[in-house]
Write an enzyme that holds these catalytic residues in place. Structure first.
Site, PDB file in Angstrom:
ATOM      1  N   GLY A   6     -22.569   9.058  -2.933  1.00 23.71           N
ATOM      2  CA  GLY A   6     -21.117   9.023  -2.761  1.00 23.71           C
ATOM      3  C   GLY A   6     -20.555   7.635  -2.999  1.00 23.71           C
ATOM      4  O   GLY A   6     -21.278   6.633  -2.963  1.00 23.71           O
ATOM      5  N   ASP A  33     -30.380  16.484   4.253  1.00 21.68           N
ATOM      6  CA  ASP A  33     -29.452  17.525   3.777  1.00 21.68           C
ATOM      7  C   ASP A  33     -28.685  18.061   4.980  1.00 21.68           C
ATOM      8  O   ASP A  33     -29.285  18.618   5.905  1.00 21.68           O
ATOM      9  CB  ASP A  33     -30.240  18.642   3.092  1.00 21.68           C
ATOM     10  N   TYR A  58     -18.485  17.148   2.674  1.00 16.91           N
ATOM     11  CA  TYR A  58     -17.926  18.070   1.676  1.00 16.91           C
ATOM     12  C   TYR A  58     -16.536  17.534   1.378  1.00 16.91           C
ATOM     13  O   TYR A  58     -15.674  17.521   2.263  1.00 16.91           O
ATOM     14  CB  TYR A  58     -17.867  19.484   2.258  1.00 16.91           C
ATOM     15  N   THR A  59     -16.309  17.043   0.155  1.00 16.63           N
ATOM     16  CA  THR A  59     -15.057  16.332  -0.131  1.00 16.63           C
ATOM     17  C   THR A  59     -14.168  17.039  -1.164  1.00 16.63           C
ATOM     18  O   THR A  59     -13.190  16.454  -1.620  1.00 16.63           O
ATOM     19  CB  THR A  59     -15.362  14.897  -0.627  1.00 16.63           C
ATOM     20  N   TYR A 122     -10.073  21.776   4.318  1.00 15.69           N
ATOM     21  CA  TYR A 122     -10.779  20.487   4.289  1.00 15.69           C
ATOM     22  C   TYR A 122     -10.406  19.663   5.523  1.00 15.69           C
ATOM     23  O   TYR A 122     -11.288  19.195   6.255  1.00 15.69           O
ATOM     24  CB  TYR A 122     -10.442  19.726   3.005  1.00 15.69           C
TER      25      TYR A 122
HETATM   26  N1  LIG Z   1     -12.657   9.783  -1.509  1.00 15.35           N
HETATM   27  C1  LIG Z   1     -11.557   9.611  -0.805  1.00 15.35           C
HETATM   28  O1  LIG Z   1     -10.505   9.271  -1.334  1.00 15.35           O
HETATM   29  C2  LIG Z   1     -11.588   9.812   0.703  1.00 15.35           C
HETATM   30  C3  LIG Z   1     -10.387   9.749   1.395  1.00 15.35           C
HETATM   31  C4  LIG Z   1     -10.404   9.905   2.778  1.00 15.35           C
HETATM   32  C5  LIG Z   1     -11.593  10.118   3.434  1.00 15.35           C
HETATM   33  N2  LIG Z   1     -12.743  10.201   2.744  1.00 15.35           N
HETATM   34  C6  LIG Z   1     -13.987  10.440   3.480  1.00 15.35           C
HETATM   35  O2  LIG Z   1     -14.864   9.358   3.237  1.00 15.35           O
HETATM   36  C7  LIG Z   1     -16.208   9.828   3.247  1.00 15.35           C
HETATM   37  C8  LIG Z   1     -16.919   9.423   1.967  1.00 15.35           C
HETATM   38  O3  LIG Z   1     -16.181   9.917   0.857  1.00 15.35           O
HETATM   39  P1  LIG Z   1     -16.652   9.639  -0.641  1.00 15.35           P
HETATM   40  O4  LIG Z   1     -15.431   9.535  -1.473  1.00 15.35           O
HETATM   41  O5  LIG Z   1     -17.659   8.561  -0.664  1.00 15.35           O
HETATM   42  O6  LIG Z   1     -17.324  11.032  -0.958  1.00 15.35           O
HETATM   43  P2  LIG Z   1     -18.117  11.487  -2.259  1.00 15.35           P
HETATM   44  O7  LIG Z   1     -18.107  10.415  -3.292  1.00 15.35           O
HETATM   45  O8  LIG Z   1     -17.603  12.842  -2.617  1.00 15.35           O
HETATM   46  O9  LIG Z   1     -19.586  11.593  -1.716  1.00 15.35           O
HETATM   47  C9  LIG Z   1     -19.912  12.538  -0.753  1.00 15.35           C
HETATM   48  C10 LIG Z   1     -21.389  12.452  -0.513  1.00 15.35           C
HETATM   49  O10 LIG Z   1     -21.727  13.458   0.430  1.00 15.35           O
HETATM   50  C11 LIG Z   1     -22.955  13.998   0.014  1.00 15.35           C
HETATM   51  N3  LIG Z   1     -23.166  15.350   0.490  1.00 15.35           N
HETATM   52  C12 LIG Z   1     -22.414  16.441   0.243  1.00 15.35           C
HETATM   53  N4  LIG Z   1     -22.990  17.509   0.812  1.00 15.35           N
HETATM   54  C13 LIG Z   1     -24.126  17.064   1.412  1.00 15.35           C
HETATM   55  C14 LIG Z   1     -25.162  17.684   2.142  1.00 15.35           C
HETATM   56  N5  LIG Z   1     -25.174  19.002   2.370  1.00 15.35           N
HETATM   57  N6  LIG Z   1     -26.164  16.922   2.606  1.00 15.35           N
HETATM   58  C15 LIG Z   1     -26.196  15.591   2.375  1.00 15.35           C
HETATM   59  N7  LIG Z   1     -25.258  14.948   1.676  1.00 15.35           N
HETATM   60  C16 LIG Z   1     -24.238  15.689   1.204  1.00 15.35           C
HETATM   61  C17 LIG Z   1     -22.906  13.984  -1.508  1.00 15.35           C
HETATM   62  O11 LIG Z   1     -24.210  14.073  -1.989  1.00 15.35           O
HETATM   63  P3  LIG Z   1     -24.565  14.448  -3.504  1.00 15.35           P
HETATM   64  O12 LIG Z   1     -24.345  13.172  -4.245  1.00 15.35           O
HETATM   65  O13 LIG Z   1     -25.993  14.873  -3.419  1.00 15.35           O
HETATM   66  O14 LIG Z   1     -23.616  15.552  -3.910  1.00 15.35           O
HETATM   67  C18 LIG Z   1     -22.230  12.661  -1.766  1.00 15.35           C
HETATM   68  O15 LIG Z   1     -23.185  11.649  -1.863  1.00 15.35           O
HETATM   69  C19 LIG Z   1     -16.122  11.350   3.464  1.00 15.35           C
HETATM   70  O16 LIG Z   1     -16.305  11.627   4.829  1.00 15.35           O
HETATM   71  C20 LIG Z   1     -14.708  11.705   3.064  1.00 15.35           C
HETATM   72  O17 LIG Z   1     -14.238  12.834   3.771  1.00 15.35           O
HETATM   73  C21 LIG Z   1     -12.778  10.044   1.381  1.00 15.35           C
END
Ligand SMILES: NC(=O)c1ccc[n+]([C@@H]2O[C@H](COP(=O)([O-])OP(=O)(O)OC[C@H]3O[C@@H](n4cnc5c(N)ncnc54)[C@H](OP(=O)(O)O)[C@@H]3O)[C@@H](O)[C@H]2O)c1
Length: 164
Positions: A6, A33, A58-59, A122
């Site tokens: 991520g 996982d 789950y994003t 979500y």
């Molecule tokens: N992106 C944003 O703008 C944003 C905004 C607000 C809050 N957030 C929060 O910030 C956090 C990080 O976001 P991010 O943008 O870094 O997310 P991301 O890039 O979508 O990465 C999510 C990660 O979660 C992993 N994942 C998904 N399902 C999984 C499972 N069953 N077991 C283990 N790992 C799993 C994915 O693994 P794989 O690589 O194997 O798929 C990926 O590495 C999250 O909690 C999100 O809700 C994000």
């Protein structure tokens, strides 16, 4: 930390690489996982953490409406398992959450004291995750961020048009 591939996890690993006194260990699937509860504690224990950062989730905001069960399994149950594992290891957890726990109708900045009121699956799953984390580990920090941007992954910085 959880969320190996991520953008938050990759960014933290990259930043930590500039600090000799910080070792950031990102662990992802299949070793950890969130849909396989039995993998969580052994995976985190193997890193011998001083603190656990919970950045896996789950994003897929829109897709969550069609697969809320999966969103909850990862964002509520999975997050709770990570927090429980951190508690078992005797360390704090920093858990990433989102502004989607609010309804977005407020015309001024949200405070921690505002009542959450998610309007979609979500946000609801992330709010449930916050509660699961708080229940599982008394030493928790929950960050509700609105947008993440980095050189990694899908975000407005990577997709912005060059200034003209
Ligand atoms: N992106 C944003 O703008 C944003 C905004 C607000 C809050 N957030 C929060 O910030 C956090 C990080 O976001 P991010 O943008 O870094 O997310 P991301 O890039 O979508 O990465 C999510 C990660 O979660 C992993 N994942 C998904 N399902 C999984 C499972 N069953 N077991 C283990 N790992 C799993 C994915 O693994 P794989 O690589 O194997 O798929 C990926 O590495 C999250 O909690 C999100 O809700 C994000």
């Amino acid at each position: 930390m959880t969320g190996q591939e991520g953008q938050v996890a990759k960014s933290l690993v990259e930043r930590a690489s500039h600090h000799r006194d910080i070792e950031a260990v990102a662990i992802g699937r299949p070793v950890l996982d969130l849909q396989k509860p039995e993998t969580v504690l052994p995976a985190l224990a193997s890193a011998k953490p001083d603190i656990v950062i919970s950045a896996a989730a789950y994003t897929a905001v829109d897709r969550a409406e069609a697969e809320p069960g999966l969103a909850y399994a990862i964002n509520e149950a999975g997050a709770g398992q990570v927090a429980a594992a951190a508690a078992e290891l005797g360390v704090p957890i920093v858990h990433l959450s989102t502004d989607y726990v609010f309804d977005g109708q407020c015309d001024h900045p949200y405070l921690e004291t505002h009542l959450p009121d998610p309007t979609g699956a979500y946000g609801a799953s992330k709010l449930a995750g916050e509660m699961a984390v708080a229940q599982a580990n008394p030493c928790h920090f929950i960050i509700r961020t609105a947008w993440v941007y980095s050189p990694f992954g899908n975000n407005f910085q990577n997709h912005a048009s060059p200034c003209q």
